[in-house]
Write a protein that holds these residues in place. Sequence first.
Motif, PDB file in Angstrom:
ATOM      1  N   TRP A  86       0.830  -1.206   0.000  1.00  0.00           N
ATOM      2  CA  TRP A  86       0.000   0.000   0.000  1.00  0.00           C
ATOM      3  C   TRP A  86       0.864   1.254   0.000  1.00  0.00           C
ATOM      4  O   TRP A  86       0.694   2.149  -0.818  1.00  0.00           O
ATOM      5  CB  TRP A  86      -0.938   0.003   1.202  1.00  0.00           C
ATOM      6  N   VAL A  87       1.808   1.307   0.912  1.00  0.00           N
ATOM      7  CA  VAL A  87       2.620   2.524   1.091  1.00  0.00           C
ATOM      8  C   VAL A  87       3.504   2.797  -0.123  1.00  0.00           C
ATOM      9  O   VAL A  87       3.640   3.946  -0.539  1.00  0.00           O
ATOM     10  CB  VAL A  87       3.473   2.408   2.371  1.00  0.00           C
ATOM     11  N   ASN A  88       4.089   1.756  -0.694  1.00  0.00           N
ATOM     12  CA  ASN A  88       5.076   1.971  -1.753  1.00  0.00           C
ATOM     13  C   ASN A  88       4.537   1.852  -3.170  1.00  0.00           C
ATOM     14  O   ASN A  88       5.205   2.278  -4.102  1.00  0.00           O
ATOM     15  CB  ASN A  88       6.253   1.008  -1.567  1.00  0.00           C
ATOM     16  N   VAL A  89       3.331   1.306  -3.335  1.00  0.00           N
ATOM     17  CA  VAL A  89       2.825   1.116  -4.692  1.00  0.00           C
ATOM     18  C   VAL A  89       1.409   1.653  -4.885  1.00  0.00           C
ATOM     19  O   VAL A  89       1.138   2.373  -5.847  1.00  0.00           O
ATOM     20  CB  VAL A  89       2.863  -0.383  -5.084  1.00  0.00           C
ATOM     21  N   LEU A  90       0.499   1.323  -3.977  1.00  0.00           N
ATOM     22  CA  LEU A  90      -0.924   1.541  -4.246  1.00  0.00           C
ATOM     23  C   LEU A  90      -1.487   2.879  -3.790  1.00  0.00           C
ATOM     24  O   LEU A  90      -2.474   3.346  -4.363  1.00  0.00           O
ATOM     25  CB  LEU A  90      -1.746   0.414  -3.614  1.00  0.00           C
ATOM     26  N   ASP A  91      -0.930   3.490  -2.774  1.00  0.00           N
ATOM     27  CA  ASP A  91      -1.491   4.721  -2.222  1.00  0.00           C
ATOM     28  C   ASP A  91      -1.325   5.866  -3.221  1.00  0.00           C
ATOM     29  O   ASP A  91      -0.239   6.375  -3.436  1.00  0.00           O
ATOM     30  CB  ASP A  91      -0.808   5.059  -0.900  1.00  0.00           C
ATOM     31  N   MET A  92      -2.441   6.258  -3.823  1.00  0.00           N
ATOM     32  CA  MET A  92      -2.405   7.284  -4.871  1.00  0.00           C
ATOM     33  C   MET A  92      -2.299   8.708  -4.314  1.00  0.00           C
ATOM     34  O   MET A  92      -2.103   9.646  -5.062  1.00  0.00           O
ATOM     35  CB  MET A  92      -3.644   7.179  -5.761  1.00  0.00           C
ATOM     36  N   SER A  93      -2.416   8.860  -3.010  1.00  0.00           N
ATOM     37  CA  SER A  93      -2.307  10.204  -2.434  1.00  0.00           C
ATOM     38  C   SER A  93      -0.848  10.663  -2.320  1.00  0.00           C
ATOM     39  O   SER A  93      -0.593  11.830  -2.045  1.00  0.00           O
ATOM     40  CB  SER A  93      -2.973  10.244  -1.057  1.00  0.00           C
ATOM     41  N   ASN A 126       5.277  13.675   1.890  1.00  0.00           N
ATOM     42  CA  ASN A 126       4.180  13.050   1.159  1.00  0.00           C
ATOM     43  C   ASN A 126       4.699  12.239  -0.033  1.00  0.00           C
ATOM     44  O   ASN A 126       4.227  12.368  -1.154  1.00  0.00           O
ATOM     45  CB  ASN A 126       3.146  14.081   0.705  1.00  0.00           C
ATOM     46  N   ARG A 127       5.696  11.401   0.240  1.00  0.00           N
ATOM     47  CA  ARG A 127       6.293  10.543  -0.782  1.00  0.00           C
ATOM     48  C   ARG A 127       6.459   9.138  -0.211  1.00  0.00           C
ATOM     49  O   ARG A 127       6.488   8.959   1.006  1.00  0.00           O
ATOM     50  CB  ARG A 127       7.664  11.069  -1.207  1.00  0.00           C
ATOM     51  N   PRO A 128       6.608   8.130  -1.084  1.00  0.00           N
ATOM     52  CA  PRO A 128       6.829   6.758  -0.591  1.00  0.00           C
ATOM     53  C   PRO A 128       8.171   6.637   0.138  1.00  0.00           C
ATOM     54  O   PRO A 128       9.164   7.251  -0.246  1.00  0.00           O
ATOM     55  CB  PRO A 128       6.845   5.910  -1.868  1.00  0.00           C
ATOM     56  N   GLU A 129       8.180   5.816   1.189  1.00  0.00           N
ATOM     57  CA  GLU A 129       9.384   5.624   1.996  1.00  0.00           C
ATOM     58  C   GLU A 129      10.560   5.131   1.160  1.00  0.00           C
ATOM     59  O   GLU A 129      11.681   5.628   1.293  1.00  0.00           O
ATOM     60  CB  GLU A 129       9.112   4.610   3.110  1.00  0.00           C
TER      61      GLU A 129
END
Length: 168
Positions: A86-93, A126-129
């Motif tokens: 979710w955090v690294n691929v799917l979360d579109m926000s 507001n970016r992927p870890e």
Amino acid sequence: MESASDASHVSEEPRAPPVRKYRRKNRESRKDFVCFSKQEDARISDIVRYMQTTNTGTRSLWQDVAHAVAREGFPQRSGKQVRERWVNVLDMSLNRQPIDAQDSSTIFQMHADLGPKWAEIARRMNRPELMIKNHFNNAVKRMCARAKRGNSDLSPSQQADTHIYTHA
């Protein structure tokens, strides 16, 4: 004392490969690994959005999502796997645009202030870890490579950063 001619008739035995301290994992040990499918990704996204608004369970949100997805016939995943997906691929926000020079300097400043707390830095930007961590590590490698080559295109602050990150 042996002469060079004496050493030439000594038989060269084949050397055994070096002993490894740890076994290298091969692909066979990952036989049970199953990639996330598009249908599974879509279902995870739907369940996460629903659970974020109605989560009242005793377990974590991610463990609940993993169980809900598995009940629908998808492969059993751990809560950690679902969260990472979710955090690294799917979360579109999250902002997934390439990191520019200003963001890069912000990452370095936050790293100096917070240390390697990638989740906190990612949340603030507001970016992927993984994007934050990979950018930082690759930037440090590039700076170190330039410093080793003796390139003078590094500013004094970048040279100081290179020293800090390589000698910490």
